[in-house]
Design a protein around this motif. Structure first.
Motif, PDB file in Angstrom:
ATOM      1  N   TYR A  34      11.377  -0.783   0.784  1.00  0.00           N
ATOM      2  CA  TYR A  34      12.303  -1.857   0.301  1.00  0.00           C
ATOM      3  C   TYR A  34      11.626  -3.103   0.089  1.00  0.00           C
ATOM      4  CZ  TYR A  34      16.516  -5.076  -0.021  1.00  0.00           C
ATOM      5  OH  TYR A  34      17.228  -5.918  -0.403  1.00  0.00           O
ATOM      6  N   GLN A  35      10.771  -3.611   0.872  1.00  0.00           N
ATOM      7  CA  GLN A  35       9.909  -4.873   0.774  1.00  0.00           C
ATOM      8  C   GLN A  35       9.085  -4.681  -0.454  1.00  0.00           C
ATOM      9  OE1 GLN A  35       8.020  -5.678   4.360  1.00  0.00           O
ATOM     10  NE2 GLN A  35       9.947  -6.820   5.239  1.00  0.00           N
ATOM     11  N   LEU A  36       8.664  -3.612  -0.726  1.00  0.00           N
ATOM     12  CA  LEU A  36       7.481  -3.472  -1.868  1.00  0.00           C
ATOM     13  C   LEU A  36       8.541  -3.245  -3.100  1.00  0.00           C
ATOM     14  CD1 LEU A  36       5.188  -0.709  -0.407  1.00  0.00           C
ATOM     15  CD2 LEU A  36       4.650  -2.962  -0.904  1.00  0.00           C
ATOM     16  N   ARG A  37       9.663  -2.556  -3.054  1.00  0.00           N
ATOM     17  CA  ARG A  37      10.500  -2.693  -4.200  1.00  0.00           C
ATOM     18  C   ARG A  37      10.922  -4.151  -4.641  1.00  0.00           C
ATOM     19  NH1 ARG A  37      13.517   1.643  -5.580  1.00  0.00           N
ATOM     20  NH2 ARG A  37      14.236   0.273  -7.314  1.00  0.00           N
ATOM     21  N   MET A  38      11.148  -5.010  -3.672  1.00  0.00           N
ATOM     22  CA  MET A  38      11.510  -6.302  -4.103  1.00  0.00           C
ATOM     23  C   MET A  38      10.426  -7.215  -4.514  1.00  0.00           C
ATOM     24  SD  MET A  38      14.802  -6.698  -3.316  1.00  0.00           S
ATOM     25  CE  MET A  38      14.806  -8.675  -3.348  1.00  0.00           C
ATOM     26  N   GLN A  39       9.175  -6.902  -4.138  1.00  0.00           N
ATOM     27  CA  GLN A  39       7.958  -7.584  -4.290  1.00  0.00           C
ATOM     28  C   GLN A  39       7.671  -7.246  -5.956  1.00  0.00           C
ATOM     29  OE1 GLN A  39       4.745  -6.934  -1.450  1.00  0.00           O
ATOM     30  NE2 GLN A  39       5.514  -7.975   0.024  1.00  0.00           N
TER      31      GLN A  39
END
Length: 274
Positions: free
Chosen positions: A42-47
């Motif tokens: 999820y964090q990678l998608r946000m980044q």
């Protein structure tokens, strides 16, 4: 034998649930690791979304910079104009050779040349002798010295105005060259002259030239104001002299004329033809 079986069952019961798959041949499942993996994804998608947004912003800024960096075509042909040039004063043919130094003074701004030229081209101001001053009444002396002061002040204002004009005229050619350089740099398409710092430098240079021009204009206005002050003093002296003359006539001349006319009337009345 029964005790051994009981201990084996108890050991199986006490083994953690996460480790059961090791005994039963299934895939190992760790809820904590799975949760961390999902959170990291999820964090990678946000980044990724943030990077895409940043990229779009940088691209927009780049496109704007490219658009702002475009030059107007044929700037000199579209905007460059020519103005009148400063002229030096001339007096031709200077028949009696008494204007050349004046002309040099108002063209160069040299105060010594201005003073010499002014004295050469104007009527000299003589001085009252001590005998003449001693023979004057206080009122006559006041009028004479006041008129003398008016001429001296006018001479000072005139020479100051001539020096101011000379300084401006002497510097005019250099100022025109600087304005021409600024104009050429403003119309240039050279990359080195159209950077942000370069444009700011040209703006600063234009402001400084404007301030210098305003300073020269103020000097000319001051010189004109000095001339008006001298003219105002001359008019004031003339008015004061007229008022003083009227006061003197009312205080003295009327009595004297009355005495003369009364005596004349008596003489005429007593006159007899022989």
């Amino acid at each position: 034998m029964k005790k051994i079986l009981a201990l084996a069952v108890l050991a199986c019961v006490l083994v953690p649930v996460a480790g059961r798959a090791q005994f039963f041949g299934g895939i190992v499942y760790d809820p904590t690791n799975f949760h961390n993996a999902v959170l990291r994804y999820y964090q990678l998608r946000m980044q990724l979304a943030q990077l895409q947004h940043t990229y779009q912003q940088v691209l927009n800024q780049y496109n704007l910079a490219v658009q702002m960096a475009k030059h107007i075509q044929n700037m000199p042909a579209r905007y460059k104009a020519y103005f009148s040039q400063w002229r030096y004063l001339t007096t031709v043919p200077d028949v009696y050779q008494n204007t050349g130094i004046w002309v040099n003074g108002v063209n160069s701004g040299s105060l010594s040349t201005v003073l010499a030229g002014y004295q050469k081209a104007t009527t000299p101001l003589q001085r009252y002798s001590s005998t003449a001053i001693a023979a004057m009444s206080p009122q006559e002396l006041q009028r004479a010295t006041t008129a003398y002061a008016t001429v001296e002040l006018a001479d000072g204002a005139n020479t100051n105005s001539m020096a101011t004009i000379g300084n401006i005229r002497a510097d005019a050619r250099g100022v025109q060259n600087q304005i021409g350089n600024l104009e050429n740099d403003s119309f240039s398409n050279g990359a080195g002259l159209n950077t942000e710092v370069g444009v700011l430098n040209k703006i600063n240079a234009a402001d400084v030239l404007m301030l210098r021009s305003l300073q020269d204009s103020n000097n000319l206005r001051l010189a004109a104001l000095e001339q008006k002050v001298i003219q105002s003093k001359r008019e004031r002296d003339s008015s004061a002299a007229a008022i003083d003359s009227d006061i003197y006539q009312r205080d003295n001349m009327v009595k004297q004329i009355t005495q003369v006319t009364n005596g004349l009337g008596s003489s005429l009345q007593s006159y007899r033809i022989p």
